[in-house]
Motif scaffolding. Structure first.
Motif, PDB file in Angstrom:
ATOM      1  N   LEU A  50       8.463   5.784   4.753  1.00  0.00           N
ATOM      2  CA  LEU A  50       9.070   7.124   4.769  1.00  0.00           C
ATOM      3  C   LEU A  50       8.911   7.822   3.425  1.00  0.00           C
ATOM      4  CD1 LEU A  50      12.293   6.461   6.876  1.00  0.00           C
ATOM      5  CD2 LEU A  50      10.202   7.672   7.581  1.00  0.00           C
ATOM      6  N   TRP A  51       9.106   7.069   2.331  1.00  0.00           N
ATOM      7  CA  TRP A  51       8.956   7.664   0.998  1.00  0.00           C
ATOM      8  C   TRP A  51       7.515   8.124   0.797  1.00  0.00           C
ATOM      9  CZ3 TRP A  51      13.237   7.071  -2.632  1.00  0.00           C
ATOM     10  CH2 TRP A  51      13.072   7.855  -3.779  1.00  0.00           C
ATOM     11  N   ALA A  52       6.549   7.288   1.204  1.00  0.00           N
ATOM     12  CA  ALA A  52       5.137   7.664   1.075  1.00  0.00           C
ATOM     13  C   ALA A  52       4.828   8.893   1.920  1.00  0.00           C
ATOM     14  CB  ALA A  52       4.237   6.483   1.491  1.00  0.00           C
ATOM     15  N   LEU A  53       5.364   8.937   3.127  1.00  0.00           N
ATOM     16  CA  LEU A  53       5.150  10.091   4.006  1.00  0.00           C
ATOM     17  C   LEU A  53       5.661  11.369   3.371  1.00  0.00           C
ATOM     18  CD1 LEU A  53       4.323  11.278   6.776  1.00  0.00           C
ATOM     19  CD2 LEU A  53       6.624  10.669   7.570  1.00  0.00           C
ATOM     20  N   ILE A  63       0.841  -1.201   0.000  1.00  0.00           N
ATOM     21  CA  ILE A  63       0.000   0.000   0.000  1.00  0.00           C
ATOM     22  C   ILE A  63       0.875   1.250   0.000  1.00  0.00           C
ATOM     23  CG2 ILE A  63      -1.604   1.382   1.398  1.00  0.00           C
ATOM     24  CD1 ILE A  63      -2.922  -1.351   2.190  1.00  0.00           C
ATOM     25  N   ALA A  64       1.915   1.258   0.831  1.00  0.00           N
ATOM     26  CA  ALA A  64       2.823   2.416   0.856  1.00  0.00           C
ATOM     27  C   ALA A  64       3.499   2.591  -0.498  1.00  0.00           C
ATOM     28  CB  ALA A  64       3.859   2.253   1.970  1.00  0.00           C
ATOM     29  N   LEU A  65       3.910   1.487  -1.128  1.00  0.00           N
ATOM     30  CA  LEU A  65       4.528   1.584  -2.450  1.00  0.00           C
ATOM     31  C   LEU A  65       3.531   2.046  -3.512  1.00  0.00           C
ATOM     32  CD1 LEU A  65       6.881  -1.540  -2.509  1.00  0.00           C
ATOM     33  CD2 LEU A  65       7.512   0.877  -2.303  1.00  0.00           C
ATOM     34  N   LEU A  66       2.282   1.660  -3.360  1.00  0.00           N
ATOM     35  CA  LEU A  66       1.255   2.140  -4.286  1.00  0.00           C
ATOM     36  C   LEU A  66       1.107   3.659  -4.177  1.00  0.00           C
ATOM     37  CD1 LEU A  66      -1.040   1.711  -6.329  1.00  0.00           C
ATOM     38  CD2 LEU A  66      -2.552   1.265  -4.375  1.00  0.00           C
ATOM     39  N   VAL A  67       1.104   4.160  -2.966  1.00  0.00           N
ATOM     40  CA  VAL A  67       1.018   5.609  -2.765  1.00  0.00           C
ATOM     41  C   VAL A  67       2.208   6.303  -3.418  1.00  0.00           C
ATOM     42  CG1 VAL A  67       1.107   7.431  -1.012  1.00  0.00           C
ATOM     43  CG2 VAL A  67      -0.387   5.456  -0.685  1.00  0.00           C
ATOM     44  N   VAL A  68       3.392   5.732  -3.226  1.00  0.00           N
ATOM     45  CA  VAL A  68       4.590   6.302  -3.853  1.00  0.00           C
ATOM     46  C   VAL A  68       4.428   6.318  -5.375  1.00  0.00           C
ATOM     47  CG1 VAL A  68       7.070   5.959  -4.234  1.00  0.00           C
ATOM     48  CG2 VAL A  68       6.120   5.669  -1.934  1.00  0.00           C
ATOM     49  N   ALA A  69       3.966   5.209  -5.934  1.00  0.00           N
ATOM     50  CA  ALA A  69       3.782   5.135  -7.390  1.00  0.00           C
ATOM     51  C   ALA A  69       2.731   6.129  -7.866  1.00  0.00           C
ATOM     52  CB  ALA A  69       3.390   3.713  -7.794  1.00  0.00           C
TER      53      ALA A  69
END
Length: 138
Positions: A127-130, A68-74
């Motif tokens: 952290l990246w998503a944040l 989910i966090a990686l999806l937000v980043v993408a």
């Protein structure tokens, strides 16, 4: 505002697919142990069943939130190399961890390495998503 890229979401799809296959493998192994030990519900106090169930539960604890966090980043336009990096850490980590829990005599380094790689992936993705999210409001 950052824009989602097809490349980043496509890369994420690869890691979502691979990690889903790991979850399916763990589910199959859990069912196999359940059948061989004749345990219909719960763990039956059986150490082998407890072990495989814990490995499966641990994967459920790590994989969804990291993806989910990686999806937000993408979706916020994160670079494909970041998705690859964190996705690879997660996938290798989850595979090593699963190997440890599917064999009774597995070496301890598999669990340690799997956990460590998974934590790095989850922390990095979080952290990246944040920061990606914060960049949209400042």
């Amino acid at each position: 505002m950052l824009q989602a890229t097809t490349d980043a979401t496509g890369v994420l799809a690869i890691y979502a697919g691979l990690n889903t296959l790991i979850l399916l493998w763990l589910a199959f192994q859990t069912g196999r142990v359940r059948q061989s030990e004749k345990i219909l519900m719960g763990d039956g106090g059986n150490s082998r069943m407890i072990r495989i169930m814990r490995g499966h539960a641990n994967a459920i604890e790590f994989i969804p939130m990291t993806l989910i966090a990686l999806l937000v980043v993408a979706l916020l336009g994160g670079p494909t190399w970041a998705i690859h990096g964190f996705g690879l850490l997660l996938t290798v980590g989850r595979f090593l961890h699963a190997l440890h829990f599917t064999a009774a005599d597995a070496p301890g380094w598999q669990r340690s390495a799997g956990t460590g790689l998974s934590i790095l992936a989850m922390l990095g993705a979080a952290l990246w998503a944040l920061f990606a999210g914060l960049s949209t409001i400042v």
